[in-house]
Design a protein around this motif. Structure first.
Motif, PDB file in Angstrom:
ATOM      1  N   ASP A 125      10.843   3.844   9.823  1.00  7.43           N
ATOM      2  CA  ASP A 125      11.492   4.528  11.387  1.00  7.43           C
ATOM      3  C   ASP A 125      12.793   4.378  11.410  1.00  7.43           C
ATOM      4  N   THR A 127      15.212   2.424  11.118  1.00  8.99           N
ATOM      5  CA  THR A 127      16.004   1.102  11.537  1.00  8.99           C
ATOM      6  C   THR A 127      16.532   0.459  10.255  1.00  8.99           C
ATOM      7  N   ALA A 149      24.058   6.147  15.009  1.00 13.01           N
ATOM      8  CA  ALA A 149      22.559   6.630  15.277  1.00 13.01           C
ATOM      9  C   ALA A 149      22.318   7.614  14.468  1.00 13.01           C
ATOM     10  N   SER A 150      21.095   7.889  13.905  1.00 10.92           N
ATOM     11  CA  SER A 150      20.614   8.913  13.118  1.00 10.92           C
ATOM     12  C   SER A 150      20.666  10.266  13.864  1.00 10.92           C
ATOM     13  N   THR A 153      16.174  11.158  13.757  1.00  7.57           N
ATOM     14  CA  THR A 153      15.331  10.116  14.207  1.00  7.57           C
ATOM     15  C   THR A 153      15.577   9.719  15.627  1.00  7.57           C
ATOM     16  N   GLY A 154      17.245   9.812  15.735  1.00  7.47           N
ATOM     17  CA  GLY A 154      17.735   9.185  17.078  1.00  7.47           C
ATOM     18  C   GLY A 154      17.898   7.612  16.814  1.00  7.47           C
ATOM     19  N   THR A 155      17.559   6.912  15.914  1.00  9.33           N
ATOM     20  CA  THR A 155      17.333   5.566  15.761  1.00  9.33           C
ATOM     21  C   THR A 155      18.889   4.919  15.822  1.00  9.33           C
ATOM     22  N   GLY A 301      10.354   7.939  14.001  1.00 12.75           N
ATOM     23  CA  GLY A 301      11.407   7.142  14.464  1.00 12.75           C
ATOM     24  C   GLY A 301      10.841   5.773  15.161  1.00 12.75           C
ATOM     25  N   LYS A 307      15.785   1.934  21.660  1.00  9.93           N
ATOM     26  CA  LYS A 307      16.216   1.690  20.296  1.00  9.93           C
ATOM     27  C   LYS A 307      16.516   3.261  19.553  1.00  9.93           C
ATOM     28  N   GLN A 308      16.512   4.221  20.330  1.00  8.73           N
ATOM     29  CA  GLN A 308      16.970   5.445  19.928  1.00  8.73           C
ATOM     30  C   GLN A 308      17.787   6.358  20.960  1.00  8.73           C
ATOM     31  N   THR A 309      18.154   7.418  20.589  1.00  9.83           N
ATOM     32  CA  THR A 309      19.115   8.199  21.181  1.00  9.83           C
ATOM     33  C   THR A 309      18.086   9.263  22.093  1.00  9.83           C
TER      34      THR A 309
END
Length: 385
Positions: A125, A127, A149-150, A153-155, A301, A307-309
């Motif tokens: 995901d 993380t 942050a990715s 995935t926005g992680t 993600g 936990k994400q953008t």
């Protein structure tokens, strides 16, 4: 046809009107180079640049305005940081969710025989377990370079925890904030960040061609400039000035772009970063809930808005992501990104390599109407499948 822009992870659009107005005002009423003259227009430009340094330093809780260095983008910033700092024999640690703006410079330095590199694998995901960073440290390890942050995935990765590990082992810590600057609070001192690279045209709502890095005194002592040239200071000597920011700023600055960047950051301060984040989270939640109802939909993600953008990567079973993106644009006027998103390691991590994915990335100026329209478009595309 309705137009919906959902590629804000690449660059935010539209920009606040104040960004455009500030750039036009500079080009119309000032236009002179900062630090290159004693006349009023040049001094006005100098004040503009200094005020922007102060805003950026305040935003990221940096060590001081003079420690803010302007570049044309975050890729240039990361290259200047890594190529200027890393020495022969150093071992560097990074993660598997990095953008090519981190991976490619590192690979280049590795191919030159300058450094050795460890890429710590993240979970499916996106993380990161910080214990894996600590376990990768060897006696020659000198630095950790990683994204906040990715872009896939926005992680959101735990930079504060990694920063504490870097302090524990006396490692330099370089952070790529391309996906978080302007929407998620970053405290350089709290996170023990030595160099924070930022871009102006994404969450900071400024124009393309703007960016920079903030460097603390510890990192400054060991980092050399990779460019030399005119700075407007100490012009009587033929060596680069050794003081900040001139040490790293050779040549004419993009002052019109900096004027726009200043306006973008002022917009963020006026609206409030928390309010921007809440708005984008609300839309992300609606997008996720709508897409998750579609048969054959794969969503990647953490699937946790805390936990994400503002970014969501998806695929529809048995459909090429490029076909989905083409149909969204051609039939519905919805603009998204498909493919590998300059992060092949990220796609290997989440299991979408080599096909890639469709990436939706929400911005502050998107609306709930945009999200509903997009979900309905995806439902119709899936039905046609």
């Amino acid at each position: 046809m309705k137009k919906v822009y959902l590629d804000n992870a690449a660059t935010t659009y539209p920009k606040p009107s104040s960004v455009v107005d500030s750039m036009v005002d500079f080009m119309t009423n000032s236009g002179a180079n900062p630090g290159r003259g004693g006349y009023e227009l040049s001094l006005q430009s100098g004040r503009l640049v200094l005020e922007t340094r102060r805003l950026i330093n305040s935003l990221f809780k940096g060590p001081g305005p003079d420690n803010v260095v302007f570049t044309q983008n975050i890729t240039a910033s990361l290259n200047m940081a890594m190529r200027g700092m890393f020495k022969k024999g150093w071992h560097i640690i990074t993660t598997s969710m990095e953008h090519n703006s981190v991976i490619r410079p590192l690979r280049s330095l590795e191919d030159m025989g300058l450094i050795s590199l460890s890429i710590v694998n993240c979970k499916a995901d996106g993380t990161l377990d910080v214990k894996d960073i600590e376990e990768a440290i060897i006696k020659d390890t000198k630095a950790v370079v990683m994204t906040h942050a990715s872009n896939l995935t926005g992680t959101i990765l735990p930079i504060e925890e990694v920063g504490h590990i870097c302090t524990k082992y006396d490692l330099y810590f370089i952070v790529d904030s391309a996906q978080t600057a302007g929407t998620i609070d970053i405290d350089m001192k709290k996170c023990n960040i030595d160099i924070l690279a930022f871009t102006g045209h994404k969450g900071l709502l400024g124009p393309q061609g703007t960016g920079g890095f903030i460097i603390n005194e510890r990192a400054n002592e060991t980092t050399s400039p990779i460019f030399s040239g005119g700075t407007g200071s100490r012009s009587h000597i033929d060596t680069q000035p050794d003081f900040l920011p001139d040490k790293f700023e050779s040549g004419t600055l993009n002052t019109a772009g900096i004027a726009g960047l200043k306006a973008g950051i002022e917009f963020i301060f006026n609206i409030g970063m928390d309010n921007i984040r809440k708005h984008e989270n609300m839309l992300l939640k609606a997008l996720y809930e709508g897409l998750s109802e579609i048969e054959g939909m794969c969503i990647y993600g953490p699937m946790d808005y805390n936990k994400q953008t503002n970014t969501l990567a998806v695929n529809i079973k048995d459909m090429d992501p490029s076909d989905i993106a083409f149909n969204l644009d051609n039939k519905y006027g919805i603009m998204v990104r498909s493919g590998l998103h300059c992060t092949p390691y990220g796609h290997r991590t989440i299991g979408t390599y080599p096909l890639g994915s469709v990436r939706f990335s929400i911005g502050y100026f998107n609306t709930m109407e945009d999200i509903g329209y997009t979900v309905n478009a995806m439902k119709e595309i899936e039905k046609e499948r």
